[in-house]
Structures are given as structure tokens and as C-alpha cells.
Design a protein around this motif. Structure first.
Motif, PDB file in Angstrom:
ATOM      1  N   SER A 134      13.737  40.905  -2.829  1.00 12.20           N
ATOM      2  CA  SER A 134      13.823  41.998  -3.790  1.00 12.20           C
ATOM      3  C   SER A 134      15.192  42.659  -3.762  1.00 12.20           C
TER       4      SER A 134
ATOM      5  N   ASP B 246      12.905  33.557  -4.817  1.00 12.06           N
ATOM      6  CA  ASP B 246      11.740  33.787  -5.659  1.00 12.06           C
ATOM      7  C   ASP B 246      11.061  32.463  -6.010  1.00 12.06           C
TER       8      ASP B 246
ATOM      9  N   ASP C  28      15.585  34.788 -15.728  1.00  9.55           N
ATOM     10  CA  ASP C  28      14.333  35.058 -15.027  1.00  9.55           C
ATOM     11  C   ASP C  28      13.132  34.724 -15.905  1.00  9.55           C
TER      12      ASP C  28
ATOM     13  N   LYS D  94      17.456  40.137  -5.562  1.00  9.76           N
ATOM     14  CA  LYS D  94      17.147  39.889  -6.966  1.00  9.76           C
ATOM     15  C   LYS D  94      17.228  41.148  -7.829  1.00  9.76           C
ATOM     16  N   VAL D  95      16.982  42.315  -7.236  1.00  9.42           N
ATOM     17  CA  VAL D  95      16.900  43.542  -8.040  1.00  9.42           C
ATOM     18  C   VAL D  95      17.801  44.657  -7.508  1.00  9.42           C
ATOM     19  N   SER D  96      17.641  44.978  -6.238  1.00  3.17           N
ATOM     20  CA  SER D  96      18.238  46.202  -5.710  1.00  3.17           C
ATOM     21  C   SER D  96      19.754  46.219  -5.794  1.00  3.17           C
TER      22      SER D  96
ATOM     23  N   SER E 275       9.965  46.672 -16.408  1.00  4.89           N
ATOM     24  CA  SER E 275      10.669  45.708 -17.254  1.00  4.89           C
ATOM     25  C   SER E 275       9.964  45.488 -18.587  1.00  4.89           C
TER      26      SER E 275
ATOM     27  N   ASN F 264       6.977  47.216 -10.124  1.00  2.00           N
ATOM     28  CA  ASN F 264       6.718  46.184 -11.123  1.00  2.00           C
ATOM     29  C   ASN F 264       5.549  45.292 -10.713  1.00  2.00           C
ATOM     30  N   ASP F 265       5.565  44.840  -9.459  1.00  2.31           N
ATOM     31  CA  ASP F 265       4.494  43.960  -8.991  1.00  2.31           C
ATOM     32  C   ASP F 265       3.132  44.633  -9.134  1.00  2.31           C
TER      33      ASP F 265
ATOM     34  N   GLN G 219      11.006  46.818  -7.626  1.00  3.01           N
ATOM     35  CA  GLN G 219      10.262  45.563  -7.684  1.00  3.01           C
ATOM     36  C   GLN G 219       8.815  45.763  -7.247  1.00  3.01           C
TER      37      GLN G 219
ATOM     38  N   THR H 107       4.845  38.357  -4.050  1.00  2.00           N
ATOM     39  CA  THR H 107       4.841  39.709  -4.583  1.00  2.00           C
ATOM     40  C   THR H 107       4.408  40.699  -3.507  1.00  2.00           C
TER      41      THR H 107
END
Length: 327
Positions: free
Chosen positions: A160, A139, A69, A163-165, A219, A206-207, A203, A232
């Protein structure tokens, strides 16, 4: 095959680069889930060893996707350290190093995971790789097309989640269910449904924090979302509230590295009161999660109290993420 000291040294450096900079939150989730879901008499030294192996592999997996990433996003730091691709002896080898680490994770699992669980464990890891790669594709894709009609909450949630959850919130519990021999399609669906909102909110948080420089992002990663034209939460929600003039300014300035253009985007976010909109989004996501937990039967697997512990732990994490990083 990896007896050469160059290989051993490289794998050690890669796998430790980010892992030792932060609290092993994903691993802690996994161990906690296993100890809660397993009958006490079944928690043996051998079974705990399997749990710790999966926890370590999960943390190395997070390093793997973080390194990739950072290359895609041209980031400079993460977890308070220089990104791997900026390390002098990494550079052009950075992407090969991520593949090196990916193969190493699978090899560790092959050598250490009990045969009775191996297929299920590998299936989850393969799905993690695939889902995360699809999230990474979305993304990059949405950033490259520069079509702001695609900046929708539906697309954002999907990206999201992938990529993250899935890997951050869902897989620790899935591994715990495998360890307890309770893995089933029914339990998997329950976990995916309940944890998705929390994972997506990671996410979102973070955004927001990276855009407004509020405290620490989860992060602790340097960001350039605006100049990189990223899909985002901040951009999606702001677009929903812009008037025609604001939308035109956004179209002109978003995805531009000029500091003045970036300031104009931040000013637009302030004009639509994005800070208040974030609080409303936070409350809505949390309330939706709590409602789902309250609707669970008492004998659900995992039980309602486990999801509440995750909820409370995550809230503490989101409110002060600096506690989860080492000096």
C-alpha cells in the motif's frame, strides 16, 4: 514531433479522461503545502506558475497509474466513468496510451520546469514511477500466488505504501519543499514517516468500503477484489481472526468468481465483526499519526500545524468522498 492532430487529440483525451471527473486533491495538497512553507515575499507569479505545473503533472500522473491499475484489475468504472480500456477507440491501445501519457508528462516538465529545480523534480517523478510499479508488482504477485500465508499486515503495508501512499500523500509535500528550496534528506524522511500511515489508510478505507459497499470508495472504482484473489486489508485482518473451519471456507471460496462463493466470504467477514475491526484500525492509524505530530518540534519543516491541516482534510475526505467528484 507531436504536431500531427491525431497525437494532440489522443493526448488531450487521455490526460483529461479522469482528471476532469474529480476534485484535484493531490494538486490542492501541493499548492497548499507550497503556500504554507514559502515565505510570502517569495511567492511570485513565476513561482506559482511552477507550482501549478507540478500540480497538473501530478494529477496527470494519477490518471496514468489509474488507467494501468484498471487494466490489471479488469475494472469497469472509475470516478463514475467507464475505465479507459473500455472506451471503444482505446481497447488494444490502452497500455500504449498509458505510456503515451507518461512520456507526455515528462515532456511537459522538460519544457516548463525551471532549470534550477528540474533535476530534483525529475528525480521525484522517476522515483514515483519506480515505487508505484513495485507496488503494482506486489499487488499482482500476491494475487497470483494464492499463498494466504503471505497475506500479512507487513506485506499489505509495504504494498500500500508503494502503490498509494508514496505518490498520493508524500510527493505533494516533496514538490512543495523543492519549490521552496528546502528539499533535504532530513525533511524528506520527516514527510515520509508522518504521511505513510495516512497514505496506507487511504487503501484500507478503499478496501473496506468497496468490500462492504459503504457509501463511496475513495476512487469510486468498481472492484472485484475477492474474485481476483487480492491482498486486501479485509482479507488480512479476517485471516487473523478466523478459526480453522472459517479458514478452510476462506481457502475454498476466495479468488472464485462464483457469486455464492463471494457471498460466503462476505459472511465470514461479518462473522469476525470486520466492521468493528475497521473502526479500531482507523482509530489506531489516526492516533499514531497524531502522536508523531505532537512529538515534532515547533520549528519542524513542514511545521506541526501543516500536518494537522492534512489530517483534518483527509478525515473529511474519507468520511464523504462524494464531495470530491464532479457530476
Amino acid at each position: 514531433m507531436i504536431d500531427h492532430p491525431l497525437f494532440k487529440d489522443r493526448i488531450k483525451k487521455i490526460s483529461e479522461h479522469f482528471v476532469f471527473s474529480k476534485f484535484p486533491l493531490q494538486g490542492e495538497f501541493l499548492i497548499h503545502a507550497y503556500e504554507l512553507l514559502e515565505k510570502p515575499e517569495n511567492i511570485t507569479k513565476a513561482k506559482l506558475n511552477q507550482a501549478y505545473i507540478l500540480a497538473c503533472a501530478s494529477e496527470m500522473y494519477q490518471t496514468y497509474i489509474s488507467m494501468q491499475d484498471d487494466v490489471y484489475d479488469m475494472s469497469k468504472t472509475r470516478s463514475g466513468k467507464p475505465c479507459w480500456h473500455l472506451i471503444p477507440d482505446a481497447s488494444a491501445l490502452a497500455m500504449n496510451d498509458t505510456m503515451f501519457l507518461r512520456s507526455f508528462i515528462i515532456e511537459v516538465l522538460r519544457q516548463t520546469i525551471d532549470e534550477s529545480m528540474y533535476t530534483q523534480v525529475i528525480n521525484v517523478f522517476n522515483e514515483m514511477y519506480f515505487v508505484t510499479e513495485m507496488g503494482q508488482f506486489l499487488d499482482v504477485y500476491f494475487a497470483q500466488t494464492k499463498n494466504y500465508n503471505d497475506f500479512t499486515m507487513e506485506n499489505y503495508d509495504k504494498m500500500s505504501y508503494m502503490k498509494v501512499s508514496y505518490f498520493f500523500m508524500n510527493t505533494p509535500i516533496l514538490f512543495a519543499l523543492i519549490l521552496c528550496n528546502k528539499a533535504s534528506e532530513e525533511y524528506y524522511k520527516l514527510v515520509l514517516d508522518l504521511c505513510n500511515d495516512l497514505g496506507v489508510f487511504i487503501q484500507i478505507h478503499n478496501d473496506f468500503t468497496e468490500c462492504f459497499d459503504v457509501g463511496e470508495s475513495l476512487s469510486r472504482k468498481t472492484t472485484n477484489d475477492i474474485e481476483n484473489n487480492k491482498l486486501t486489508w479485509t482479507a488480512v485482518v479476517a485471516l487473523q481472526h478466523f478459526n480453522t473451519e472459517q479458514r478452510n471456507i476462506f481457502n475454498e471460496c476466495y479468488g472464485n468468481s462464483n457469486p455464492e462463493k463471494i457471498k460466503q466470504i462476505i459472511q465470514l467477514y461479518e462473522e469476525v465483526n470486520l466492521r468493528q475491526l475497521f473502526k479500531e484500525e482507523e482509530n489506531a492509524r489516526y492516533n499514531n499519526f497524531l502522536q508523531k505530530v505532537q512529538n515534532l518540534p515547533a520549528n519542524a519543516t513542514p511545521p506541526p500545524d501543516y500536518f494537522m491541516k492534512i489530517f483534518n482534510y483527509f478525515k473529511s475526505y474519507a468520511s464523504d468522498s462524494s464531495r470530491f467528484y464532479f457530476s
